[in-house]
Motif scaffolding. Structure first.
Motif, mmCIF file in Angstrom:
data_model
loop_
_atom_site.group_PDB
_atom_site.id
_atom_site.type_symbol
_atom_site.label_atom_id
_atom_site.label_comp_id
_atom_site.label_asym_id
_atom_site.label_seq_id
_atom_site.Cartn_x
_atom_site.Cartn_y
_atom_site.Cartn_z
ATOM 1 N N LYS A 221 -0.641 -11.470 5.570
ATOM 2 C CA LYS A 221 -0.369 -9.648 4.472
ATOM 3 C C LYS A 221 -2.285 -10.135 4.542
ATOM 4 O O LYS A 221 -2.898 -10.737 4.627
ATOM 5 N N HIS B 154 -1.791 -2.629 -7.126
ATOM 6 C CA HIS B 154 -1.105 -3.653 -8.157
ATOM 7 C C HIS B 154 -2.817 -2.777 -8.733
ATOM 8 O O HIS B 154 -3.986 -2.883 -8.697
ATOM 9 N N TRP C 17 1.896 -11.134 -5.070
ATOM 10 C CA TRP C 17 2.563 -10.821 -4.249
ATOM 11 C C TRP C 17 1.789 -11.414 -2.651
ATOM 12 O O TRP C 17 2.316 -11.881 -1.547
ATOM 13 N N GLU D 266 2.599 -2.463 -11.111
ATOM 14 C CA GLU D 266 2.357 -3.000 -9.584
ATOM 15 C C GLU D 266 4.288 -2.820 -9.335
ATOM 16 O O GLU D 266 4.588 -2.578 -9.717
ATOM 17 N N LEU E 140 5.764 -2.759 -5.232
ATOM 18 C CA LEU E 140 6.005 -3.089 -4.055
ATOM 19 C C LEU E 140 6.920 -2.771 -3.396
ATOM 20 O O LEU E 140 7.898 -1.715 -3.732
ATOM 21 N N TYR F 226 1.780 -3.073 -0.869
ATOM 22 C CA TYR F 226 1.591 -3.374 -2.670
ATOM 23 C C TYR F 226 0.572 -2.825 -3.008
ATOM 24 O O TYR F 226 -0.201 -2.803 -2.219
ATOM 25 N N SER G 157 10.925 -10.382 -4.132
ATOM 26 C CA SER G 157 10.712 -8.608 -4.854
ATOM 27 C C SER G 157 9.655 -9.280 -6.050
ATOM 28 O O SER G 157 9.718 -10.360 -6.475
ATOM 29 N N LEU G 158 9.555 -7.984 -6.922
ATOM 30 C CA LEU G 158 7.839 -8.189 -7.771
ATOM 31 C C LEU G 158 9.260 -8.418 -8.914
ATOM 32 O O LEU G 158 10.488 -8.616 -9.123
ATOM 33 N N GLU H 153 5.597 -3.258 4.715
ATOM 34 C CA GLU H 153 5.450 -3.988 3.468
ATOM 35 C C GLU H 153 4.169 -3.383 2.287
ATOM 36 O O GLU H 153 2.796 -3.727 2.796
ATOM 37 N N PRO I 143 9.831 2.249 -4.996
ATOM 38 C CA PRO I 143 9.294 1.405 -4.858
ATOM 39 C C PRO I 143 10.622 0.578 -4.556
ATOM 40 O O PRO I 143 11.384 0.928 -5.057
ATOM 41 N N TYR J 172 9.443 -3.595 -8.935
ATOM 42 C CA TYR J 172 7.836 -3.461 -9.935
ATOM 43 C C TYR J 172 7.412 -4.724 -10.888
ATOM 44 O O TYR J 172 8.490 -5.883 -11.370
#
Length: 870
Positions: free
Chosen positions: A115, A177, A247, A270, A272, A175, A253-254, A173, A228, A231
């Motif tokens: 990431k 925020h 993350w 947030e 994802l 993300y 998952s969030l 992926e 998404p 979240y």
């Protein structure tokens, strides 16, 4: 030698493709490409876009939101919202270090690799005054992030486009925020508790602030593109992307947390997103971000989910329509592109405030209405946008108090809108009078001036409280600044006062007001001009200086003194000396004019009662920074000294977009100020507030006065100028309420002929109260005598070729002292005023067979008929 080298260096600042610029910073060499549509056909919409790679500060915005970025990161340091009141997302605690905190983070994972955070290194970007698109590529992916703004709804739109650049299909992926804690206007209180909602139908997050200081705002983040996968609505960003972030450490998952009214927490948005991408396939995430009243948010989101593109297109079209309204074409691409850019800034830098949309200094940094910034910008806009100036003058009057004292600032604070009123030593009193007078000359709008007259009178009377028996203006702040406390005589304020008195006399005469006091005010202006020259001119320094309290001389060189030549307060000899002194003391050869020298305010903190580090350290901010108005005033001083070639080169190097890009630590900008510390290459030339309202205004003002016009408190005159090998100059000019098209051709320093709507009139001074569609000026040896300038209203002018006599009528008031200049290929024999021969009060200079006649007389009646025989 510094200025000579400066002018030699400027030679390369031209063309459609700009040369490679060396960025003196921690980032590498960059390639800058400016792309603009051809401007030969003004029905075309200009594509004002700059592509840039390097370390820079960026601000863009719209009517309801603005965004601030640092170090060319696509992750913002600040997002400002203006509806329902001014609130912002801003986690900084130190203004000077605000580049070190983020309010948004984004991360990406391509395939099954690691990431990574987005925006920790600079991105390339494409910039317009109304939006920005960042982009970066590697062998796995291309990332493109754009920020655009809505026209009628309180929101902005962020689009993330991630493209698979590998040869194989891969899972991606993504993300994001966004910190949703609000910081209030003016008080800057951090509101970090809210109750949150998640709407599964629109995939939207809402943060609700039950706090009157935010006017109970609702922040929303909606999804209009890729949906998404999960979240979360709570959790602080902690100022900076962190490898301890949920993350970054987790592959699930969030958590999808929501805080209710009874358990309010730190709000966040947030999301994802996950998608398998084929080679060259793109995942597009579109987030709509805005604020509203709590009962409006969901309706706004519902509308924008379907109509955000329409909103964006309408906003950008409105900006380009303003850019395209009127023209200024010199044929020099560096000058002409920056004209379009400046017009774009004037169109963009306006925000919502209390049911109005009004000019603001920056797209994001300021949430305040500042009268000064509006007025000095409108000092340029009177030439091409009279409706704008009219609205602004009416808005200022509407926010004055019951005693007609105009506002200094207007903003939301705590629980209500607040007004700071202009005190007696406030610049706004002067600029209000000066800009109003110019507006009257360009518009002929007597009705508005009659309405404004009590406010103008109050502004003048207030300021004159600081005129002492020495006929100089006294002030506590150091000259041309709003800092410090040492009451003494001031050059800048005295210069503004003299010009304001003259403008007030003009407005009063046009309105038929205060007729018995006009001679008194005109005589006072004359005495103050004389006192400026006798008491504030310092032969040793070759400069206009100031005094501290107790009569102690202030030997600093301040930028405020540079404005005196433009107001015609110094003779040619002193103008030349002042310019040369500025070159020796106030001049950086690569950036332009310091605001002051020496930069020693740190040593004077106690004496001047400076607070903390408000002035900045040496070479920073008010302690020797490079300010755009200092550069404009230096250029205008050069123009006043008839050094237009030098002024052109100076403007191109220090005030155009190309010139600023090609300077140390340069970037696309029309800025407020730059750091001038040449000892530190990492910060030398660094720009703060890169899209500044009156930077654009002063650039436009300088263009008009370089190529086209001069203006005194009585008339608008043509002082045309063409660059060597320049075929023509075409520009729009508002005169007596009509947009006139001006066309300049020929060559030389004199006017061969002037045609007003096809009729030749022997005058560079535009006759009053007459509207013209087209004015054509040919430069060359004069074919007949013409009026060059006058400080009475020019009613009419004609040349009787058979009798070799020039006739014209001038209008003022009894007791007014007139000075008029006439340029002629013929030698003057006699001057008659109302049939009586003028004896004395005239001077003739022969410049290679061109005769310059200067006459002076006192009006014995309102209208004087002049005849000059040759």
């Amino acid at each position: 030698m510094k200025f000579k080298q400066f002018l030699e260096d400027v030679g390369g600042v031209k063309g459609g493709l700009i040369r490679v610029a060396v960025i003196l910073s921690i980032f590498a060499v960059v390639l800058i490409i400016l792309r603009w549509n051809k401007k030969s056909d003004f029905s075309m919409k200009p594509d004002i876009k700059v592509s840039f790679q390097g370390d820079s500060q960026i601000e863009v915005g719209g009517p309801y939101a603005g965004v601030e970025f640092h170090h060319s990161s696509p992750m913002p340091q600040r997002i400002s919202f203006f509806y329902p009141v001014a609130n912002s997302l801003d986690l900084s605690t130190d203004y000077w270090k605000r580049d070190s905190t983020f309010v948004m983070s984004a991360g990406i994972r391509a395939g099954y690799g690691n990431k990574e955070w987005i925006g920790l290194t600079p991105y390339s970007y494409d910039l317009t005054p109304y939006g920005v698109t960042f982009h970066k590529s590697d062998n796995q992916k291309n990332v493109k992030i754009s920020y655009r703004f809505c026209n009628d709804k309180p929101a902005m739109v962020v689009a993330y486009e991630i493209t698979n650049k590998s040869k194989d299909a891969q899972p991606f992926e993504f993300y994001t925020h966004l910190e949703l804690s609000l910081k209030t206007s003016h008080t800057y209180s951090l509101k970090s508790k809210a109750w949150t909602e998640y709407d599964s139908s629109t995939k939207s997050i809402y943060a609700n602030f039950d706090d009157s200081e935010t006017q109970n705002a609702k922040v929303f983040v909606a999804n209009a593109g890729e949906q998404p996968e999960s979240y979360n609505t709570v959790g602080s960003l902690k100022n900076y992307p962190d490898n301890n972030d949920w993350w970054y450490k987790n592959y699930s998952s969030l958590p999808e947390l929501v805080s209710n009214k009874n358990n309010q927490r730190v709000p966040a948005a947030e999301f994802l997103y996950k998608k398998n991408l084929e080679p060259e396939e793109t995942m597009t995430v579109i987030q709509i971000i805005g604020t509203s009243k709590q009962n409006e948010g969901k309706g706004i989101v519902s509308y924008l989910e379907k109509n955000y593109n329409k909103e964006i297109n309408e906003y950008e079209k409105s900006v380009l329509d303003k850019v395209n309204d009127g023209k200024f074409v010199t044929g020099d691409t560096t000058i002409d592109k920056s004209y379009l850019w400046a017009k774009g800034i004037l169109a963009v830098n306006k925000h919502y405030i209390n049911n109005n949309f009004v000019p603001m200094p920056c797209p994001a940094e300021y949430n305040f209405y500042f009268t000064h910034d509006v007025l000095v910008t409108d000092y340029a806009a009177v030439n091409f946008d009279l409706p704008r100036v009219k609205n602004d003058l009416k808005y200022i009057a509407a926010h004055a108090d019951k005693d007609y004292i105009i506002p200094h600032a207007y903003y939301w604070k705590d629980n209500s809108y607040k007004t700071e009123f202009a005190s007696s030593d406030n610049w706004n009193n002067f600029w209000f009078i000066i800009t109003s007078g110019s507006y009257l000359r360009h518009s002929g709008d007597i009705k508005l001036m009659k309405f404004l007259y009590p406010y103008l009178t109050k502004s003048l009377n207030q300021t004159l409280l600081n005129k002492k028996d020495d006929d100089l203006m006294w002030e506590a702040h150091i000259d041309g600044s709003d800092l410090a406390n040492s009451y003494g005589q001031r050059t800048f304020m005295t210069s503004l006062a003299v010009e304001s008195l003259k403008e007030y006399v003009f407005v009063s005469m046009m309105l038929g007001e205060n007729q018995s006091g006009l001679v008194k005010y005109e005589e006072l202006a004359g005495r103050m001009e004389k006192a400026l020259n006798e008491k504030l001119w310092n032969d040793k320094q070759g400069f206009l200086i100031n005094y501290y309290k107790g009569g102690k001389i202030d030997t600093h060189y301040y930028m405020g003194s540079l404005l005196a030549p433009h107001f015609n307060l110094l003779n040619r000899e002193r103008t030349d000396v002042l310019v040369n002194s500025a070159l020796s003391h106030l001049f950086d050869p690569k950036l332009g004019a310091y605001n002051m020298y020496p930069m020693d305010l740190g040593n004077l903190k106690d004496f001047l009662e400076l607070k903390g580090d408000e002035a900045g350290k040496p070479f920073y901010y008010a302690n020797g920074g490079i300010w755009v108005n200092a550069n404009a005033w230096f250029a205008l001083a050069l123009i006043a000294g008839d050094k237009k070639d030098e002024a052109l080169n100076f403007i191109k190097k220090t005030m155009t977009v190309d010139g600023i890009i090609n300077s140390p630590n340069g970037q696309p900008a029309m800025y407020e100020y730059r750091i001038s510390d040449y000892n530190n290459p990492k910060v030398y030339g660094k720009i703060d507030k890169p899209q500044f309202l009156w930077a654009a205004g002063w650039y436009l003002y300088s263009l008009y006065h370089l190529f086209g016009i001069s203006e005194n408190p009585w008339n608008i005159s043509f002082t045309p100028y063409l660059i060597t090998n320049q075929k023509s100059c075409e520009f729009s000019l508002d005169v007596f309420g009509r947009a006139s098209e001006i066309n300049i051709t020929g060559n030389g320093r004199y006017i061969q002929s002037v045609k007003y709507d096809g009729r030749e009139i022997p005058s560079a001074v535009i006759p009053c109260n007459t509207k013209y569609k087209e004015i054509n000026i040919v430069l060359g040896r004069p074919s007949a005598p013409y009026i060059s300038n006058s400080n009475s209203l020019l009613e009419n002018s004609s040349f009787e070729a058979g009798r070799k006599a020039l006739h014209f009528s001038l209008k003022a008031f009894e007791g007014h002292v007139n000075t008029t200049q006439v340029i002629s290929p013929l030698q003057p024999k006699a001057v008659y005023i109302n049939g009586e021969k003028l004896n004395g009060n005239m001077n003739i200079n022969n410049e290679n067979g061109v005769y310059i006649l200067d006459i002076s007389f006192v009006h014995k009646s309102v209208e004087e008929k002049i005849r000059i025989e040759y």
